[in-house]
Design an enzyme around this catalytic site. Structure first.
Site, short mmCIF file in Angstrom:
data_model
loop_
_atom_site.label_atom_id
_atom_site.label_comp_id
_atom_site.label_asym_id
_atom_site.label_seq_id
_atom_site.Cartn_x
_atom_site.Cartn_y
_atom_site.Cartn_z
N CYS A 132 0.81 -1.22 0.00
CA CYS A 132 0.00 0.00 0.00
C CYS A 132 0.85 1.27 0.00
O CYS A 132 0.49 2.27 -0.63
CB CYS A 132 -0.98 0.01 1.17
SG CYS A 132 -0.22 -0.13 2.80
N ASP B 217 -7.66 5.51 -1.61
CA ASP B 217 -7.31 4.31 -0.86
C ASP B 217 -6.77 3.25 -1.81
O ASP B 217 -7.48 2.81 -2.73
CB ASP B 217 -8.55 3.79 -0.13
CG ASP B 217 -8.23 2.68 0.86
OD1 ASP B 217 -9.15 2.30 1.60
OD2 ASP B 217 -7.10 2.19 0.89
N HIS C 148 -6.13 0.18 -1.03
CA HIS C 148 -6.44 -1.16 -0.52
C HIS C 148 -7.64 -1.78 -1.23
O HIS C 148 -8.68 -2.08 -0.65
CB HIS C 148 -6.72 -1.10 0.99
CG HIS C 148 -5.55 -0.61 1.78
ND1 HIS C 148 -5.34 0.73 2.02
CD2 HIS C 148 -4.53 -1.27 2.37
CE1 HIS C 148 -4.23 0.86 2.74
NE2 HIS C 148 -3.72 -0.32 2.95
#
Length: 399
Positions: A132, A375, A377
């Site tokens: 990430c 994000d 993820h």
């Protein structure tokens, strides 16, 4: 690869403002070192059969875990300005909402990928669960390249409509706490406190040269071609100059391997090396601050070799400045909140990477006491950027 849905962006409330803390740069593996390479096989870097099986099982689990998303609704306040990459939006009219949609949808959103070519020295074909911070760093650099190559008012023409968004008038929030530190001034000239040279004149000249090299907004086909080329540089292919394969390879110089956790400071230096060694970006350099301090003479030296050698004919280089800094422990120290907001208000700001330990995000703006971020993820199939017609539109798919 572009962010095309606000599902990719979320808010962080004032009570849980994340820290852009610098993580310890000791080699640690998400799966454990033994799962990447047996102690007797460090020279070859090849895991044994048991390790391969464990890696496959863990990768399969991460692909499932990050391949699903919870459908949530983002709520914006109509009465408070929303700051996105230095621009202010008051979402009280359709025209302003449309302006925000185009600006937000033009950000390049890079996430976990699966089924890409195997990373060298491992059997990993996905960065789910450990990459990430690398993805956040990619988004940060991608924003810098967009600003560098494309017109300031450029917007992605194929930007889709916003979904799962409410524009509501919320209850007034309590005034934010006054920062306990003074907000630094960003208007000081380059020449402040320097007596040997006149960097301000050098910087002004360099800025003019850099601006003259930027595309004009009227050249839409050429701009879109550059946009597609920039995205391709982040493809999950060994040949991509800023792809995960290249970043992992550069991380080996700092003792990292595929599957390890990467901290923001390490990623900043990896990006610096990637830009310096890239043949695709000749007129751009990247500077990483030392101990939270930017040395002006060092920056100017990177931008213009004539500062050191008057006979040099090298062109002025634009610069991306990254400042690794710890702003708290597990959460952001409230004393820094106003400073973070002021940085995100800057036109020259290309974002902030950080978040909770082992959970990196790419922060691009704020509204009231909430931060807006992209994000990484979310696991998606790899995109073959070697194909000239590869799709730029990657939608969130909800179960």
């Amino acid at each position: 690869m572009n962010s095309v849905s606000p599902s990719a962006a979320q808010y962080v409330g004032s009570g849980t403002l994340p820290s852009t803390s610098e993580q310890v740069l000791e080699p640690r593996s998400h799966f454990g070192h033994a799962l990447l390479a047996d102690s007797n096989k460090e020279s070859s870097g090849e895991p044994d059969e048991v390790d391969r099986l464990k890696l496959k099982l863990m990768s399969a689990w991460n692909n499932v875990k990050y391949g699903w998303s919870v459908k949530t609704k983002t709520v914006f306040n109509k009465t408070s300005p929303l700051i996105l990459m230095g621009q202010s939006y008051l979402l009280s009219s359709e025209d302003e909402v449309e302006r925000f949609r185009l600006a937000f949808g033009s950000r390049i959103w890079l996430t976990y990928r699966k089924e890409f070519p195997q990373l060298e020295g491992s059997s990993l074909t996905s960065d789910c669960g450990w990459g990430c911070m690398l993805r956040s760093g990619q988004m940060l650099l991608a924003q810098g390249l967009v600003v560098h190559f494309l017109p300031l008012d450029w917007r992605w023409p194929e930007c889709p409509q916003l979904t799962d968004v409410d524009f509501e008038v919320l209850r007034p929030r309590s005034p934010s706490r006054t920062a306990a530190i003074s907000i630094p001034s960003f208007s000081s000239s380059w020449g402040t406190g320097m007596t040997q040279k006149q960097p301000s004149s050098i910087a002004s000249e360099g800025l003019k040269r850099a601006q003259s090299g930027r595309l004009q907004s009227g050249l839409e086909p050429q701009a879109e071609g550059l946009h597609r080329r920039v995205v391709s540089w982040f493809g999950d292919q060994p040949s991509a100059p800023f792809g995960v394969h290249r970043l992992v390879e550069l991380g080996k110089e700092s003792g990292k391997r595929a599957g390890d956790w990467y901290g923001p400071s390490l990623v900043a230096h990896i990006l610096r090396k990637a830009v310096a060694r890239s043949s695709e970006v000749q007129n751009l350099t990247l500077y990483v601050a030392q101990d939270c301090t930017v040395y002006k003479e060092d920056v100017i030296r990177l931008c213009d070799q004539r500062v050191l050698d008057s006979s040099s004919s090298s062109d002025w280089k634009s610069v991306i400045i990254l400042v690794p800094v710890r702003l708290g422990g597990e959460t952001l120290n409230p004393s820094y909140i106003e400073c973070v907001k002021n940085i995100l208000r800057l036109d020259c700001c290309i974002g902030i990477i950080g978040g909770k330990p082992k959970h990196s995000l790419f922060f691009i703006g704020f509204q009231d006491e909430q931060l807006l971020y992209l994000d990484p993820h979310y696991c998606q199939p790899v995109v073959d950027v070697t194909q000239g017609s590869f799709s730029l539109e990657v939608r969130y798919s909800h179960p």
